[in-house]
Design a protein around this motif. Structure first.
Motif, PDB file in Angstrom:
ATOM      1  N   ALA A   1     -22.015 113.691  33.417  1.00 15.70           N
ATOM      2  CA  ALA A   1     -21.648 115.005  32.916  1.00 15.70           C
ATOM      3  C   ALA A   1     -21.466 115.953  34.084  1.00 15.70           C
ATOM      4  O   ALA A   1     -22.131 115.841  35.106  1.00 15.70           O
ATOM      5  N   ALA A   2     -20.575 116.892  33.934  1.00  9.70           N
ATOM      6  CA  ALA A   2     -20.280 117.869  34.981  1.00  9.70           C
ATOM      7  C   ALA A   2     -21.368 118.928  35.050  1.00  9.70           C
ATOM      8  O   ALA A   2     -22.020 119.242  34.060  1.00  9.70           O
ATOM      9  N   LEU A   3     -21.543 119.478  36.225  1.00  7.04           N
ATOM     10  CA  LEU A   3     -22.511 120.555  36.434  1.00  7.04           C
ATOM     11  C   LEU A   3     -21.917 121.850  35.910  1.00  7.04           C
ATOM     12  O   LEU A   3     -20.788 122.215  36.248  1.00  7.04           O
ATOM     13  N   ILE A   4     -22.659 122.562  35.070  1.00 10.99           N
ATOM     14  CA  ILE A   4     -22.168 123.803  34.479  1.00 10.99           C
ATOM     15  C   ILE A   4     -22.241 124.942  35.500  1.00 10.99           C
ATOM     16  O   ILE A   4     -23.045 124.893  36.435  1.00 10.99           O
ATOM     17  N   PRO A   5     -21.418 125.979  35.353  1.00  9.08           N
ATOM     18  CA  PRO A   5     -21.508 127.141  36.242  1.00  9.08           C
ATOM     19  C   PRO A   5     -22.929 127.708  36.216  1.00  9.08           C
ATOM     20  O   PRO A   5     -23.552 127.818  35.168  1.00  9.08           O
ATOM     21  N   GLY A   6     -23.446 128.023  37.403  1.00  9.47           N
ATOM     22  CA  GLY A   6     -24.815 128.517  37.528  1.00  9.47           C
ATOM     23  C   GLY A   6     -25.840 127.404  37.668  1.00  9.47           C
ATOM     24  O   GLY A   6     -27.003 127.655  37.974  1.00  9.47           O
ATOM     25  N   GLY A   7     -25.424 126.142  37.444  1.00 13.42           N
ATOM     26  CA  GLY A   7     -26.329 125.008  37.552  1.00 13.42           C
ATOM     27  C   GLY A   7     -26.721 124.728  38.994  1.00 13.42           C
ATOM     28  O   GLY A   7     -26.015 125.112  39.934  1.00 13.42           O
ATOM     29  N   LEU A   8     -27.845 124.079  39.183  1.00 15.74           N
ATOM     30  CA  LEU A   8     -28.359 123.783  40.514  1.00 15.74           C
ATOM     31  C   LEU A   8     -28.050 122.346  40.915  1.00 15.74           C
ATOM     32  O   LEU A   8     -28.082 121.436  40.093  1.00 15.74           O
ATOM     33  N   TYR A   9     -27.774 122.177  42.191  1.00 14.95           N
ATOM     34  CA  TYR A   9     -27.512 120.866  42.772  1.00 14.95           C
ATOM     35  C   TYR A   9     -28.401 120.749  44.003  1.00 14.95           C
ATOM     36  O   TYR A   9     -28.296 121.554  44.929  1.00 14.95           O
ATOM     37  N   VAL A  10     -29.292 119.781  44.016  1.00 15.52           N
ATOM     38  CA  VAL A  10     -30.252 119.616  45.103  1.00 15.52           C
ATOM     39  C   VAL A  10     -29.838 118.408  45.938  1.00 15.52           C
ATOM     40  O   VAL A  10     -29.673 117.310  45.415  1.00 15.52           O
ATOM     41  N   LEU A  11     -29.674 118.631  47.238  1.00 16.56           N
ATOM     42  CA  LEU A  11     -29.352 117.549  48.161  1.00 16.56           C
ATOM     43  C   LEU A  11     -30.599 117.202  48.965  1.00 16.56           C
ATOM     44  O   LEU A  11     -31.377 118.089  49.322  1.00 16.56           O
ATOM     45  N   GLU A  12     -30.794 115.938  49.257  1.00 13.36           N
ATOM     46  CA  GLU A  12     -31.867 115.523  50.159  1.00 13.36           C
ATOM     47  C   GLU A  12     -31.220 114.767  51.304  1.00 13.36           C
ATOM     48  O   GLU A  12     -30.626 113.702  51.104  1.00 13.36           O
ATOM     49  N   LEU A  13     -31.308 115.342  52.490  1.00 15.36           N
ATOM     50  CA  LEU A  13     -30.626 114.793  53.659  1.00 15.36           C
ATOM     51  C   LEU A  13     -31.609 114.616  54.814  1.00 15.36           C
ATOM     52  O   LEU A  13     -32.682 115.225  54.832  1.00 15.36           O
ATOM     53  N   ALA A  14     -31.192 113.842  55.801  1.00 11.30           N
ATOM     54  CA  ALA A  14     -31.994 113.711  57.020  1.00 11.30           C
ATOM     55  C   ALA A  14     -32.077 115.068  57.709  1.00 11.30           C
ATOM     56  O   ALA A  14     -31.118 115.837  57.710  1.00 11.30           O
ATOM     57  N   PRO A  51     -32.138 106.810  67.184  1.00  8.43           N
ATOM     58  CA  PRO A  51     -31.887 107.995  66.368  1.00  8.43           C
ATOM     59  C   PRO A  51     -30.395 108.109  66.045  1.00  8.43           C
ATOM     60  O   PRO A  51     -29.561 107.720  66.861  1.00  8.43           O
ATOM     61  N   PRO A  52     -30.053 108.619  64.863  1.00 11.29           N
ATOM     62  CA  PRO A  52     -28.645 108.774  64.504  1.00 11.29           C
ATOM     63  C   PRO A  52     -27.942 109.791  65.401  1.00 11.29           C
ATOM     64  O   PRO A  52     -28.584 110.569  66.082  1.00 11.29           O
ATOM     65  N   GLN A  53     -26.638 109.768  65.384  1.00 14.84           N
ATOM     66  CA  GLN A  53     -25.813 110.737  66.087  1.00 14.84           C
ATOM     67  C   GLN A  53     -24.986 111.456  65.038  1.00 14.84           C
ATOM     68  O   GLN A  53     -24.865 110.975  63.914  1.00 14.84           O
ATOM     69  N   PRO A  54     -24.396 112.627  65.381  1.00 14.81           N
ATOM     70  CA  PRO A  54     -23.664 113.379  64.354  1.00 14.81           C
ATOM     71  C   PRO A  54     -22.327 112.751  63.981  1.00 14.81           C
ATOM     72  O   PRO A  54     -21.275 113.306  64.175  1.00 14.81           O
ATOM     73  N   ARG A  55     -22.376 111.554  63.494  1.00 14.82           N
ATOM     74  CA  ARG A  55     -21.215 110.870  62.950  1.00 14.82           C
ATOM     75  C   ARG A  55     -21.733 109.813  61.994  1.00 14.82           C
ATOM     76  O   ARG A  55     -22.922 109.619  61.861  1.00 14.82           O
ATOM     77  N   ARG A  56     -20.825 109.126  61.353  1.00  5.16           N
ATOM     78  CA  ARG A  56     -21.247 108.145  60.353  1.00  5.16           C
ATOM     79  C   ARG A  56     -21.862 106.918  61.013  1.00  5.16           C
ATOM     80  O   ARG A  56     -21.378 106.432  62.009  1.00  5.16           O
ATOM     81  N   ARG A  82     -24.468 109.958  57.105  1.00  6.47           N
ATOM     82  CA  ARG A  82     -24.104 110.913  58.133  1.00  6.47           C
ATOM     83  C   ARG A  82     -25.213 111.936  58.253  1.00  6.47           C
ATOM     84  O   ARG A  82     -25.765 112.382  57.260  1.00  6.47           O
ATOM     85  N   VAL A  83     -25.531 112.302  59.469  1.00  5.43           N
ATOM     86  CA  VAL A  83     -26.504 113.353  59.729  1.00  5.43           C
ATOM     87  C   VAL A  83     -25.718 114.626  60.009  1.00  5.43           C
ATOM     88  O   VAL A  83     -24.808 114.636  60.834  1.00  5.43           O
ATOM     89  N   PHE A  84     -26.063 115.689  59.289  1.00  6.88           N
ATOM     90  CA  PHE A  84     -25.387 116.974  59.443  1.00  6.88           C
ATOM     91  C   PHE A  84     -26.284 117.954  60.182  1.00  6.88           C
ATOM     92  O   PHE A  84     -27.493 117.993  59.938  1.00  6.88           O
ATOM     93  N   LEU A  85     -25.705 118.761  61.039  1.00  3.97           N
ATOM     94  CA  LEU A  85     -26.388 119.940  61.543  1.00  3.97           C
ATOM     95  C   LEU A  85     -26.419 120.950  60.402  1.00  3.97           C
ATOM     96  O   LEU A  85     -25.524 120.955  59.543  1.00  3.97           O
ATOM     97  N   HIS A  86     -27.414 121.817  60.383  1.00  7.94           N
ATOM     98  CA  HIS A  86     -27.533 122.776  59.286  1.00  7.94           C
ATOM     99  C   HIS A  86     -26.295 123.678  59.207  1.00  7.94           C
ATOM    100  O   HIS A  86     -25.729 123.870  58.127  1.00  7.94           O
ATOM    101  N   ASP A  87     -25.863 124.223  60.340  1.00 10.57           N
ATOM    102  CA  ASP A  87     -24.683 125.102  60.344  1.00 10.57           C
ATOM    103  C   ASP A  87     -23.422 124.360  59.907  1.00 10.57           C
ATOM    104  O   ASP A  87     -22.552 124.928  59.236  1.00 10.57           O
ATOM    105  N   GLU A  88     -23.317 123.097  60.280  1.00 11.62           N
ATOM    106  CA  GLU A  88     -22.173 122.281  59.876  1.00 11.62           C
ATOM    107  C   GLU A  88     -22.161 122.107  58.352  1.00 11.62           C
ATOM    108  O   GLU A  88     -21.120 122.260  57.703  1.00 11.62           O
ATOM    109  N   LEU A  89     -23.319 121.835  57.775  1.00 10.04           N
ATOM    110  CA  LEU A  89     -23.424 121.681  56.328  1.00 10.04           C
ATOM    111  C   LEU A  89     -23.075 122.989  55.611  1.00 10.04           C
ATOM    112  O   LEU A  89     -22.319 122.993  54.639  1.00 10.04           O
TER     113      LEU A  89
END
Length: 130
Positions: A1-14, A51-56, A82-89
């Motif tokens: 099901a699609a996320l409704i407007p105002g709905g929350l989406y939580v990401l968990e990343l490195a 340790p990962p590098q900023p690429r896939r 992929r590891v993202f920098l915070h500003d990149e994300l």
């Protein structure tokens, strides 16, 4: 099901601190109970654990279950991460235009700041635009 407007989406990343070589998580762990033991390994496909590098990167996840009766089951999966920098994300989310970032935490814990020295994950909380 699609996320409704105002709905929350939580990401968990490195957490991007892994790019500096600071490893905050276990790459290998084991758990055991009265039925058997499970061993899990997250390793690069070449067998190393740098340790990962900023690429896939391709990682291999191995799960081995050993039942008390001696039976073994092995599951192996290869995934690209992929590891993202915070500003990149933040820039990617802003460019998409469908979400806004409400907060970023440093763990799956509302009391763990993203900037905390004990932060080990990057957990942005996104809200879908109206």
């Amino acid at each position: 099901a699609a996320l409704i407007p105002g709905g929350l989406y939580v990401l968990e990343l490195a957490h991007p601190s892994v790019l500096d070589g600071r490893q905050h998580t276990e790459s290998v762990w084991q758990m055991e109970d009265e039925y058997g033991a499970v061993e899990t390994r997250w390793i690069r496909t070449d067998g190393s654990m740098p340790p990962p590098q900023p690429r896939r990167h391709r990682f291999r996840a191995e799960l081995l279950y050993r039942a008390r009766n001696g039976e073994e089951q092995r599951v192996e999966a290869v995934g690209v991460q992929r590891v993202f920098l915070h500003d990149e994300l933040l820039a990617l989310i802003a460019k998409n235009g469908r979400f806004r970032v409400l907060e970023t935490f440093g763990a799956l814990d509302l009391d763990r700041s993203f900037c905390s020295p004990r932060a080990w994950r990057m957990v942005p909380i996104l809200q879908k635009a109206s």
